[in-house]
Design an enzyme around this catalytic site. Structure first.
Site, PDB file in Angstrom:
ATOM      1  NE  ARG A  36      18.390  53.696  31.622  1.00  0.00           N
ATOM      2  CZ  ARG A  36      18.423  52.510  31.018  1.00  0.00           C
ATOM      3  NH1 ARG A  36      19.345  51.626  31.339  1.00  0.00           N
ATOM      4  NH2 ARG A  36      17.517  52.202  30.126  1.00  0.00           N
ATOM      5  CE  LYS A 202      14.357  40.327  13.324  1.00  0.00           C
ATOM      6  NZ  LYS A 202      14.685  39.472  14.492  1.00  0.00           N
ATOM      7  N   GLY A 353      14.227  52.003  22.691  1.00  0.00           N
ATOM      8  CA  GLY A 353      15.654  52.256  22.879  1.00  0.00           C
ATOM      9  C   GLY A 353      16.284  52.992  21.708  1.00  0.00           C
ATOM     10  N   GLY A 376      12.356  48.068  26.693  1.00  0.00           N
ATOM     11  CA  GLY A 376      11.328  47.030  26.801  1.00  0.00           C
ATOM     12  C   GLY A 376      10.096  47.506  27.549  1.00  0.00           C
TER      13      GLY A 376
HETATM   14  P1  ADP Z   1      13.373  50.603  19.039  1.00  0.00           P
HETATM   15  O1  ADP Z   1      14.634  50.177  19.766  1.00  0.00           O
HETATM   16  O2  ADP Z   1      13.179  52.086  19.058  1.00  0.00           O
HETATM   17  O3  ADP Z   1      12.173  49.855  19.494  1.00  0.00           O
HETATM   18  P2  ADP Z   1      13.961  48.833  16.837  1.00  0.00           P
HETATM   19  O4  ADP Z   1      14.988  48.144  17.665  1.00  0.00           O
HETATM   20  O5  ADP Z   1      12.719  48.106  16.525  1.00  0.00           O
HETATM   21  O6  ADP Z   1      13.586  50.263  17.475  1.00  0.00           O
HETATM   22  O7  ADP Z   1      14.572  49.225  15.411  1.00  0.00           O
HETATM   23  C1  ADP Z   1      15.732  49.983  15.255  1.00  0.00           C
HETATM   24  C2  ADP Z   1      16.558  49.468  14.119  1.00  0.00           C
HETATM   25  O8  ADP Z   1      15.813  49.341  12.926  1.00  0.00           O
HETATM   26  C3  ADP Z   1      17.687  50.410  13.811  1.00  0.00           C
HETATM   27  O9  ADP Z   1      18.897  49.798  14.176  1.00  0.00           O
HETATM   28  C4  ADP Z   1      17.581  50.633  12.302  1.00  0.00           C
HETATM   29  O10 ADP Z   1      18.834  50.592  11.657  1.00  0.00           O
HETATM   30  C5  ADP Z   1      16.712  49.494  11.849  1.00  0.00           C
HETATM   31  N1  ADP Z   1      16.015  49.812  10.585  1.00  0.00           N
HETATM   32  C6  ADP Z   1      15.211  50.844  10.328  1.00  0.00           C
HETATM   33  N2  ADP Z   1      14.805  50.847   9.042  1.00  0.00           N
HETATM   34  C7  ADP Z   1      15.382  49.788   8.442  1.00  0.00           C
HETATM   35  C8  ADP Z   1      15.370  49.256   7.120  1.00  0.00           C
HETATM   36  N3  ADP Z   1      14.671  49.841   6.128  1.00  0.00           N
HETATM   37  N4  ADP Z   1      16.097  48.148   6.871  1.00  0.00           N
HETATM   38  C9  ADP Z   1      16.795  47.558   7.873  1.00  0.00           C
HETATM   39  N5  ADP Z   1      16.857  48.006   9.137  1.00  0.00           N
HETATM   40  C10 ADP Z   1      16.154  49.111   9.424  1.00  0.00           C
END
Ligand code: ADP
Ligand code: MG
Length: 396
Positions: A36, A202, A353, A376
């Protein structure tokens, strides 16, 4: 509605207030990743080159008690910044008062000053985080112009961004400019075909993003943990895979409204435990065994997503395709990275993230047109929301 950019401002001999994002990860008083700080250098260097006096400030972590102050001081950041700039950086361990004001008075053109963590002000009635009007006004009184380069906090209205901007002529720094150009402009007016890729853990975290992209994207490829709630909504058995029971109706509704725009996985990599070491096999989403869970998209889905990406002119990606933190379940995320890397002539953006971390960790950082720096903030921007930190910047 174009925002002013730092290069639109007269900076010579001016006291230039700069809100940077120096919210770096720290362990035992040391910076564990200085990305950063590196990202903020172009704006800081430009201000110095133009003969401005750079007065930098940022938050670091959450300051809740007096004891937090010691481990959340920006002093180590000033030191690292000085090394990176190869020039002296005056650090003032205060967020207001005589000491800070006289240090600013002594600045010469081209000098750089950093003052203490803006959230130290939160100990006194959350003045920073609640955008106390007096505080924003006070900080604004310390300079002649304001540059906001902290995209990571743009989704929050704090005294150090919105508060200062409401009292002074302001402009976006170069980092902020990139985010406005790539996420803001591209989502508002994409070159088509526009393919969005969504994944991650999720559905509930991403409802706003799906809803917004449903309006603007031509196709939405869904992988990651969230895909299984959609598959369940289609009546499939998903074994022990991630399920948000209370989002099945929503998933159904989104599928109905998508009119074929949403593309779901056709196979997955299933295993028994949430572990990298068990037995793994690829199965069709129609045949997920009751006692197994799917932790990645399978090879047929990688091919399907690759073919959907062919010819795309704009790609926006948020959320890994699988549990990429475990090497055996990083294949889907790697496959999609490869497909994006092969696209010629497309604007490709990754935000979020974990998604940004995945792209970097897997060695694909250079392959994207833009990796968004905010967690976020990137998500809310992809949701099509107006971000107060950007909104408060002066118009051209
Ligand atoms: P970002 O931070 O990019 O917005 P998220 O926080 O929504 O992404 O999701 C990232 C997490 O989702 C990772 O830690 C990954 O391990 C988890 N993930 C991805 N696919 C699966 C899956 N099939 N089952 C459980 N967790 C998953
Ligand atoms: Mg995340």
């Amino acid at each position: 509605m174009a925002k002013k950019i730092v290069s639109d401002l007269q900076l010579k001999d001016k006291k230039v207030l700069v809100r940077v994002d120096f919210n770096v990860p720290m362990k035992d008083g040391s910076i564990t990743n200085d990305n950063r700080i590196v990202e903020a250098l172009p704006t800081i260097k430009y201000i110095i080159e133009q003969g401005g006096k750079a007065i930098l400030f940022s938050h670091l972590g959450k300051v809740k008690t007096e004891e937090d102050k010691e481990k959340l001081s920006l002093a180590p950041v000033a030191k690292r910044l000085s090394e990176l700039l190869e020039k002296e950086v005056t650090f003032v361990p205060e967020t207001r008062g005589e000491k800070l004001e006289s240090a600013i008075d002594q600045l010469k053109s081209g000098d750089v000053l950093l003052f203490e963590n803006t959230r130290f002000e939160d100990l006194d009635g959350k003045k920073e985080s609640k955008n106390d009007p007096e505080l924003g006004k006070y900080w604004a009184s310390l300079g002649d112009v304001f540059v906001n380069d902290a995209f990571g906090t743009a989704h929050r209205a704090h005294a150090s961004n919105v508060g200062v901007a409401s009292n002074l002529e302001s402009a976006a720094g170069f980092l902020m400019e990139k985010e406005i150009k790539f996420i803001g402009d591209v989502v508002a007016n994409p070159e088509r075909p526009f393919v969005a890729i969504l994944g991650g853990a999720k559905v509930s975290d991403k409802i706003g993003v799906i809803e917004n992209l449903l309006n603007v994207a031509d196709k939405i490829l869904i992988g990651g943990g969230m895909a299984y709630t959609f598959l369940k909504a289609q009546g499939k058995e998903i074994g022990q895979s991630l399920l948000e029971e209370d989002k099945i109706d929503l998933a159904n509704d989104l599928l109905a409204r998508a009119n074929g725009k949403i593309v779901l996985p056709v196979d997955g990599l299933v295993t028994k435990e949430f572990s990298n070491d068990g037995e793994i096999k690829a199965v069709s989403v129609d045949e997920i065994p009751q006692d197994l869970q799917s932790l990645d998209i399978g090879p047929k889905t990688i091919e399907l997503f690759k073919s959907e990406l062919q010819g795309a002119k704009t790609v926006v990606w948020n959320g890994p395709m699988g549990v990429f933190e475990m090497s055996n379940f990083a294949k889907g995320t790697i496959g999609v990275c490869e497909a994006i890397a092969e696209l010629s002539d497309a604007t490709t953006i990754i935000g979020g993230g974990d998604s940004a971390a995945a792209a970097m960790q897997l060695g694909f950082a250079e392959k994207f047109t833009h990796i968004s720096t905010g967690g976020g903030a990137s998500l809310e921007y992809l949701e099509g929301k107006v971000l107060p930190g950007i909104d408060s910047i002066s118009e051209k």
